[in-house]
Design a protein around this motif. Structure first.
Motif, mmCIF file in Angstrom:
data_model
loop_
_atom_site.group_PDB
_atom_site.id
_atom_site.type_symbol
_atom_site.label_atom_id
_atom_site.label_comp_id
_atom_site.label_asym_id
_atom_site.label_seq_id
_atom_site.Cartn_x
_atom_site.Cartn_y
_atom_site.Cartn_z
ATOM 1 N N GLU A 166 102.461 55.990 43.133
ATOM 2 C CA GLU A 166 101.560 57.110 43.412
ATOM 3 C C GLU A 166 101.627 58.133 42.278
ATOM 4 O O GLU A 166 100.599 58.622 41.796
ATOM 5 N N SER A 167 102.848 58.469 41.866
ATOM 6 C CA SER A 167 103.008 59.431 40.776
ATOM 7 C C SER A 167 102.482 58.866 39.459
ATOM 8 O O SER A 167 101.837 59.577 38.677
ATOM 9 N N VAL A 170 98.753 59.210 38.969
ATOM 10 C CA VAL A 170 98.313 60.541 38.553
ATOM 11 C C VAL A 170 98.582 60.751 37.069
ATOM 12 O O VAL A 170 97.757 61.316 36.334
ATOM 13 N N GLU A 171 99.724 60.269 36.601
ATOM 14 C CA GLU A 171 100.108 60.467 35.202
ATOM 15 C C GLU A 171 99.236 59.704 34.221
ATOM 16 O O GLU A 171 99.008 60.166 33.093
ATOM 17 N N ARG A 173 95.999 58.291 34.756
ATOM 18 C CA ARG A 173 94.549 58.207 34.951
ATOM 19 C C ARG A 173 93.757 58.806 33.780
ATOM 20 O O ARG A 173 92.679 58.314 33.444
#
Length: 282
Positions: A166-167, A170-171, A173
């Motif tokens: 999940e993290s 975000v990093e 994208r």
């Protein structure tokens, strides 16, 4: 440079990884099949048959940073730094109730399933970032959101993968890298046959519970377990899509366990899981 798509898959010596390697090759992908023991590659190539020429077996041990680095260096060199997909599939399991399970067994599962997967992903990210293109898909499990007695190390590793991914999504994208998890249900693979077992001995309060759990688990696989080829086809279908959701339950049982999250209280879910696993109330 060839326009064919390239995929690196970890854990392809058997089970879902092996089936995925063959399925990707049949769909026209160039497959780099990572496995710890490359002598197992003969069986993979035999199974692939007419598409075996699309598969390159690569030595890859997730417990060795040197092995990871050399594998990725070879793959990127061979495909001209154009790795379209990393499919993190390799994993291990250990069966035992937490109180009596050796710490070494618990840590071994975490090292392979979580830290090894993180290390492999870190190696491929620079090439994907520079191209501003690529996808990382990680095979977790229905266990990521369904507690299971006697499998706490496995469950912990898969849930850790979910949070990390999940993290990571975000990093990465903003660099054009797509991240997703694949959450299979029950499949007939060798992971449980190869799992280390700790029953605690005749004086352990968990021995009888462990026996009941394993009996229940065997029945579950016999009744509802699907062949790895079914899951592999679903994974390839996802990979061929232009966009896919972050979470991808694969199989009816995976979707069944996923739906109650946030709806059914944990106390009730725990009671249901205990009953299904054979370790509910006497």
């Amino acid at each position: 440079m060839s326009a064919e798509k390239n995929v690196l898959i970890s854990g392809t010596s058997s089970g879902l990884g092996r089936a995925a390697a063959v399925a990707f090759a049949r769909k026209g992908w160039r497959v780099y099949a990572g496995m710890r023991d490359t002598t197992q590659g003969t069986g993979l190539l035999d199974e692939a048959g007419p598409v075996a020429d699309r598969i390159t077996v690569v030595q890859l041990d997730l417990l060795s940073q040197d092995s990871i680095h050399k594998a990725v260096e070879f793959v990127l060199g061979d495909c001209g730094d154009r790795l379209d997909l990393l499919l993190n599939n390799a994993g291990s399991a250990a069966s035992g109730f937490f109180e009596v399970q050796p710490d070494a067994d618990f840590r071994s599962v975490m090292e392979t399933n979580f830290f090894g997967t993180c290390a492999l992903t870190r190696e491929v990210l620079p090439a994907m970032r520079e191209r501003r293109s690529g996808r990382v898909m990680t095979v977790t499990s229905v266990a990521a959101y369904a507690a299971s007695p006697a499998l706490s190390a496995y469950v912990a590793s898969k849930r850790a993968l979910q949070g990390w991914m999940e993290s990571l999504a975000v990093e990465t994208r903003l660099f054009g890298i797509s991240v997703a998890v694949v959450e299979p249900g029950t499949y007939r693979t060798a992971i449980w046959e190869n799992a280390k077992r700790t029953e605690g001995g005749p004086d352990s309060p968990y021995e009888r519970l462990h026996e009941r759990f394993e009996d229940s688990a065997r029945r579950l696989v016999e009744v509802s377990g699907r062949e790895p080829e079914v899951g592999a086809k679903a994974i390839v279908a996802l990979a061929d899509r232009k966009r896919i959701p972050f979470r991808n339950p694969v199989g009816l049982d995976a979707r069944w366990f996923f739906r109650p999250l946030g709806v059914v209280p944990f106390r009730l879910r725990a009671r249901m899981i205990g009953r299904f696993s054979g370790v509910g109330a006497e």
